[in-house]
Design a protein around this motif. Structure first.
Motif, PDB file in Angstrom:
ATOM      1  N   LEU A  72      51.820  30.193  48.517  1.00  0.00           N
ATOM      2  CA  LEU A  72      50.875  31.295  48.369  1.00  0.00           C
ATOM      3  C   LEU A  72      51.591  32.631  48.385  1.00  0.00           C
ATOM      4  CD1 LEU A  72      47.920  30.086  50.632  1.00  0.00           C
ATOM      5  CD2 LEU A  72      48.025  30.114  48.137  1.00  0.00           C
ATOM      6  N   ARG A  73      52.595  32.760  49.234  1.00  0.00           N
ATOM      7  CA  ARG A  73      53.333  34.020  49.310  1.00  0.00           C
ATOM      8  C   ARG A  73      54.073  34.305  48.019  1.00  0.00           C
ATOM      9  NH1 ARG A  73      52.765  38.577  52.252  1.00  0.00           N
ATOM     10  NH2 ARG A  73      54.747  39.717  52.366  1.00  0.00           N
ATOM     11  N   VAL A  74      54.633  33.253  47.428  1.00  0.00           N
ATOM     12  CA  VAL A  74      55.388  33.448  46.189  1.00  0.00           C
ATOM     13  C   VAL A  74      54.448  33.688  45.014  1.00  0.00           C
ATOM     14  CG1 VAL A  74      56.948  32.320  44.571  1.00  0.00           C
ATOM     15  CG2 VAL A  74      57.364  32.149  47.027  1.00  0.00           C
ATOM     16  N   SER A  75      53.332  32.949  44.982  1.00  0.00           N
ATOM     17  CA  SER A  75      52.412  33.077  43.843  1.00  0.00           C
ATOM     18  C   SER A  75      51.493  34.290  43.950  1.00  0.00           C
ATOM     19  CB  SER A  75      51.543  31.817  43.740  1.00  0.00           C
ATOM     20  OG  SER A  75      50.760  31.639  44.924  1.00  0.00           O
ATOM     21  N   ARG A  76      51.510  35.004  45.092  1.00  0.00           N
ATOM     22  CA  ARG A  76      50.646  36.180  45.236  1.00  0.00           C
ATOM     23  C   ARG A  76      51.137  37.298  44.325  1.00  0.00           C
ATOM     24  NH1 ARG A  76      50.008  39.605  50.864  1.00  0.00           N
ATOM     25  NH2 ARG A  76      48.550  41.186  50.091  1.00  0.00           N
ATOM     26  N   PRO A  77      50.258  37.939  43.553  1.00  0.00           N
ATOM     27  CA  PRO A  77      50.709  38.996  42.642  1.00  0.00           C
ATOM     28  C   PRO A  77      51.172  40.228  43.403  1.00  0.00           C
ATOM     29  CG  PRO A  77      48.312  38.865  42.656  1.00  0.00           C
ATOM     30  CD  PRO A  77      48.805  37.689  43.447  1.00  0.00           C
ATOM     31  N   ASP A  78      52.109  40.944  42.812  1.00  0.00           N
ATOM     32  CA  ASP A  78      52.622  42.176  43.404  1.00  0.00           C
ATOM     33  C   ASP A  78      51.573  43.278  43.232  1.00  0.00           C
ATOM     34  OD1 ASP A  78      54.190  44.055  44.542  1.00  0.00           O
ATOM     35  OD2 ASP A  78      55.535  44.310  42.838  1.00  0.00           O
ATOM     36  N   MET A  79      51.111  43.809  44.355  1.00  0.00           N
ATOM     37  CA  MET A  79      50.039  44.808  44.321  1.00  0.00           C
ATOM     38  C   MET A  79      50.637  46.209  44.332  1.00  0.00           C
ATOM     39  SD  MET A  79      47.504  42.698  44.309  1.00  0.00           S
ATOM     40  CE  MET A  79      46.023  43.613  44.706  1.00  0.00           C
ATOM     41  N   ARG A 109      33.081  48.335  42.027  1.00  0.00           N
ATOM     42  CA  ARG A 109      32.078  47.629  41.216  1.00  0.00           C
ATOM     43  C   ARG A 109      32.638  47.264  39.849  1.00  0.00           C
ATOM     44  NH1 ARG A 109      28.465  51.500  43.349  1.00  0.00           N
ATOM     45  NH2 ARG A 109      28.632  52.682  41.410  1.00  0.00           N
ATOM     46  N   ASP A 110      33.375  48.162  39.244  1.00  0.00           N
ATOM     47  CA  ASP A 110      33.956  47.870  37.940  1.00  0.00           C
ATOM     48  C   ASP A 110      34.999  46.763  38.032  1.00  0.00           C
ATOM     49  OD1 ASP A 110      36.157  48.560  35.702  1.00  0.00           O
ATOM     50  OD2 ASP A 110      34.191  49.226  35.018  1.00  0.00           O
ATOM     51  N   LEU A 111      35.821  46.755  39.078  1.00  0.00           N
ATOM     52  CA  LEU A 111      36.816  45.696  39.237  1.00  0.00           C
ATOM     53  C   LEU A 111      36.165  44.346  39.512  1.00  0.00           C
ATOM     54  CD1 LEU A 111      39.541  47.555  41.359  1.00  0.00           C
ATOM     55  CD2 LEU A 111      39.555  47.112  38.902  1.00  0.00           C
ATOM     56  N   ASP A 112      35.072  44.336  40.288  1.00  0.00           N
ATOM     57  CA  ASP A 112      34.357  43.079  40.521  1.00  0.00           C
ATOM     58  C   ASP A 112      33.758  42.538  39.231  1.00  0.00           C
ATOM     59  OD1 ASP A 112      34.943  43.015  43.192  1.00  0.00           O
ATOM     60  OD2 ASP A 112      33.167  44.151  43.789  1.00  0.00           O
ATOM     61  N   GLN A 134      39.725  54.565  50.855  1.00  0.00           N
ATOM     62  CA  GLN A 134      40.228  55.658  50.038  1.00  0.00           C
ATOM     63  C   GLN A 134      41.329  55.209  49.082  1.00  0.00           C
ATOM     64  OE1 GLN A 134      40.147  55.720  53.376  1.00  0.00           O
ATOM     65  NE2 GLN A 134      38.986  57.477  54.097  1.00  0.00           N
ATOM     66  N   THR A 135      42.050  54.145  49.417  1.00  0.00           N
ATOM     67  CA  THR A 135      43.149  53.657  48.586  1.00  0.00           C
ATOM     68  C   THR A 135      42.802  52.264  48.073  1.00  0.00           C
ATOM     69  OG1 THR A 135      44.730  54.915  49.910  1.00  0.00           O
ATOM     70  CG2 THR A 135      45.612  53.170  48.503  1.00  0.00           C
ATOM     71  N   ILE A 136      42.943  52.072  46.773  1.00  0.00           N
ATOM     72  CA  ILE A 136      42.633  50.788  46.131  1.00  0.00           C
ATOM     73  C   ILE A 136      43.908  50.277  45.483  1.00  0.00           C
ATOM     74  CG2 ILE A 136      41.261  49.626  44.366  1.00  0.00           C
ATOM     75  CD1 ILE A 136      39.089  51.658  44.802  1.00  0.00           C
ATOM     76  N   LEU A 137      44.245  49.002  45.777  1.00  0.00           N
ATOM     77  CA  LEU A 137      45.433  48.356  45.223  1.00  0.00           C
ATOM     78  C   LEU A 137      45.005  47.295  44.228  1.00  0.00           C
ATOM     79  CD1 LEU A 137      46.272  49.389  48.204  1.00  0.00           C
ATOM     80  CD2 LEU A 137      48.208  47.854  47.930  1.00  0.00           C
ATOM     81  N   ALA A 138      45.768  47.160  43.156  1.00  0.00           N
ATOM     82  CA  ALA A 138      45.517  46.185  42.094  1.00  0.00           C
ATOM     83  C   ALA A 138      46.847  45.590  41.663  1.00  0.00           C
ATOM     84  CB  ALA A 138      44.800  46.851  40.917  1.00  0.00           C
ATOM     85  N   PRO A 139      46.845  44.490  40.894  1.00  0.00           N
ATOM     86  CA  PRO A 139      48.108  43.927  40.407  1.00  0.00           C
ATOM     87  C   PRO A 139      48.934  44.959  39.658  1.00  0.00           C
ATOM     88  CG  PRO A 139      46.328  42.374  40.040  1.00  0.00           C
ATOM     89  CD  PRO A 139      45.681  43.624  40.558  1.00  0.00           C
ATOM     90  N   ARG A 140      50.213  45.014  39.986  1.00  0.00           N
ATOM     91  CA  ARG A 140      51.061  46.071  39.447  1.00  0.00           C
ATOM     92  C   ARG A 140      51.176  45.996  37.922  1.00  0.00           C
ATOM     93  NH1 ARG A 140      54.327  49.265  42.297  1.00  0.00           N
ATOM     94  NH2 ARG A 140      54.100  47.894  44.122  1.00  0.00           N
ATOM     95  N   GLY A 141      51.120  44.829  37.360  1.00  0.00           N
ATOM     96  CA  GLY A 141      51.227  44.727  35.914  1.00  0.00           C
ATOM     97  C   GLY A 141      50.017  45.240  35.160  1.00  0.00           C
ATOM     98  N   ASP A 142      48.851  45.344  35.854  1.00  0.00           N
ATOM     99  CA  ASP A 142      47.625  45.803  35.197  1.00  0.00           C
ATOM    100  C   ASP A 142      47.271  47.236  35.531  1.00  0.00           C
ATOM    101  OD1 ASP A 142      47.440  43.235  34.266  1.00  0.00           O
ATOM    102  OD2 ASP A 142      46.105  42.552  35.872  1.00  0.00           O
TER     103      ASP A 142
END
Length: 541
Positions: free
Chosen positions: A35-42, A59-62, A76-84
């Motif tokens: 799981l640690r390896v397959s977790r995407p880089d945020m 809401r848009d991300l959901d 206040q801070t939102i993290l998403a996959p770094r590639g996106d």
């Protein structure tokens, strides 16, 4: 199923529990690693968002089904996959997110202009103008958030006196704004709104401090000069402290500057004529010639009588005159000078500087105080005069005094911190490193206790029957098994304890035979060394 049941019975409950624990531990460990390896880089998608913008982005991300994480009490801070990150930011920007708590001119893209009333259009225009101004103000480095309120009086027909527009701006700051930045915000707002003057813009920060007063009229000039005086004193004090700190050390000087400004506005006009400088402007020359004769050709009564034409009159003398007139106009050089001296000029400067003395550490470790030499004080005074632009004719006054301060300077300690001090005051990198080492040590301990230790115990522990039976028991069992009554061999059950003892004896004999054979091979390969070893053993006491 019988072999399986026999195996389970042979292993026993303790071994089965240990095997189950080890299996579960290994499954959990490898699952964590996977799981640690397959977790995407945020990465950080947006930071410092308001609650409205944060909820809209989530809401848009959901709706897109994209994995995200939130940080902070209110998200206040939102993290998403770094590639996106780049694609998400462009898509959200196309939808007007984050709106930063306000709307701009995009409000006109969502409504029908034909069905809207004039009042709604005016309100939307005011909202859009306030939102765009807030976005522009937030572009300043120290401004974190901004709200703008505009008061635009309605234009009425046949109205002579129209009330001027005004504005109120509320800022959330990260630090403090200098007077120049406050003036920049006022001029930015006044330039964006028609008819709005910078003096009609009020600015307040999140702590309720009035940064700019837009309601003052009569005292506006005086308060402006006050701000200018404070800014001038602060600038001169900073210049003096920078110069003196390099000589006496930081924090070992106190500076006070009092600047008196002339608030009078002086306007003077002067006109100067230079009689020595003449230029011919125009020249005019006029010449007249006049000629007058006798009575010939004159009409008279005598000339009209019969026979009068035959008589000749005596010639009369003629008159002539000549007249010359010349006019020259000269232009005298003239200089017209108008000087306007605005208020706020420096009228007088008063500077007071107090410097500390010199401290020396004695053999006993105590600090001793000694005043600074008079020549050094004179050099410091000369530097202060040059820094502030001293003018004796203006009445400036500068005083530099050497006095001992109430607190002596602390002696800096550059000793290398000990291990205990480093552990008591760890840095951020040290804390992360210790946490990483603690996790690795815990995982290693778990693997050693749960996996390696049971395996070693199972490998090194002798069989129960062999452990209970000593060498004499093994020899007796072998003698009983090999010698049967009547000299005949006895058939032994393979599953009996005697068969197992015999098997163990065979294995032990094979090991001993291999050991003896290995020693023999070593003696044959190195006879000289073997002889030396034997001689050493013989001569030992």
């Amino acid at each position: 199923m019988k072999p399986v049941l026999d195996l389970v019975t042979k292993l026993g409950p303790a071994r089965l529990a240990a095997m189950a624990a080890v299996t579960l531990m290994l499954i959990g460990f490898f699952a964590f690693i996977i799981l640690r390896v397959s977790r995407p880089d945020m990465g950080v998608l947006f930071s410092d968002l308001s609650m409205q913008d944060s909820s809209a982005v989530i809401r848009d991300l959901d709706a897109r089904g994209i994995r995200y994480e939130t940080r902070g009490d209110a998200g206040q801070t939102i993290l998403a996959p770094r590639g996106d990150l780049a694609r998400l930011r462009m898509d959200l920007a196309g939808k007007g997110l984050p709106a930063q708590g306000g709307v701009g001119y995009e409000i006109f893209d969502k409504g029908d202009a034909f069905s809207s009333t004039n009042f709604v259009q005016n309100v939307n225009h005011l909202r859009a103008l306030e939102g765009e101004l807030a976005r522009s103000i937030r572009a300043i480095g120290r401004v974190q958030a901004a709200r703008v309120h505009l008061v635009l009086p309605e234009r009425r027909l046949f109205e002579r006196d129209r009330e001027a527009p005004s504005a109120a701006i509320v800022l959330k700051l990260m630090g403090d704004l200098d007077p120049g930045q406050v003036r920049a915000i006022r001029h930015l707002a006044s330039s964006a709104v028609e008819g709005l003057r910078p003096e009609r813009v009020s600015i307040v920060d999140e702590r309720g401090r009035l940064l700019a007063d837009g309601a003052r009229d009569a005292n506006a000039g005086a308060e402006g000069f006050e701000d200018r005086q404070v800014g001038l004193e602060r600038r001169l004090r900073g210049q003096i402290e920078d110069v003196i700190a390099g000589i006496v050390g930081p924090g070992r000087a106190r500076v006070q500057v009092n600047a008196e400004l002339d608030l009078n506005r002086i306007e003077s006009r002067s006109e100067t004529f230079d009689p020595e400088s003449r230029v011919v402007r125009s020249a005019q020359t006029r010449t007249e010639a006049t000629l007058s004769g006798g009575p010939e050709g004159q009409v008279s009564v005598g000339n009209e009588l019969p026979g009068a034409g035959t008589e000749k009159a005596p010639p009369s003398p003629k008159d002539s005159s000549n007249k010359n007139e010349e006019t020259t106009n000269y232009e005298i050089s003239r200089v017209t000078k108008t000087e306007i001296a605005e208020g706020g000029r420096i009228k007088r400067l008063s500077v007071a500087v107090v410097v500390d003395g010199v401290y020396a550490t004695g053999p006993d470790g105590k600090q001793t105080y000694s005043p600074r030499p008079a020549a050094e004080i004179e050099r410091i005074t000369a530097l202060v005069r040059s820094a502030v632009g001293f003018d004796k004719a203006r009445g400036d006054q500068i005083e530099v005094v050497n006095l001992r301060f109430a607190e002596s300077p602390s002696v800096p300690q550059f000793a290398e911190p000990s291990l205990i001090q480093s552990l008591l005051a760890p840095t951020k990198e040290d804390a992360l490193r210790m946490g990483e080492l603690a996790v690795l040590a815990l995982l290693t301990l778990i693997v050693l206790l749960a996996v390696v230790r049971p395996l070693l115990r199972q490998v090194l522990a002798p069989p129960p029957e062999a452990a209970l039976a000593g060498p004499a028991s093994i020899d007796a069992a072998l003698a009983t098994a090999l010698a049967a009554p009547g000299g005949a061999a006895t058939v032994i059950d393979p599953n009996s304890p005697t068969a197992r003892l015999m098997e163990f004896a065979k294995i032990n004999g094979q090991v001993q035979a291999e050991t003896v054979q290995r020693v023999v091979d070593m003696v044959r390969a190195s006879p000289a060394e073997t002889a030396e070893v034997l001689r050493a053993w013989i001569h030992e006491e």
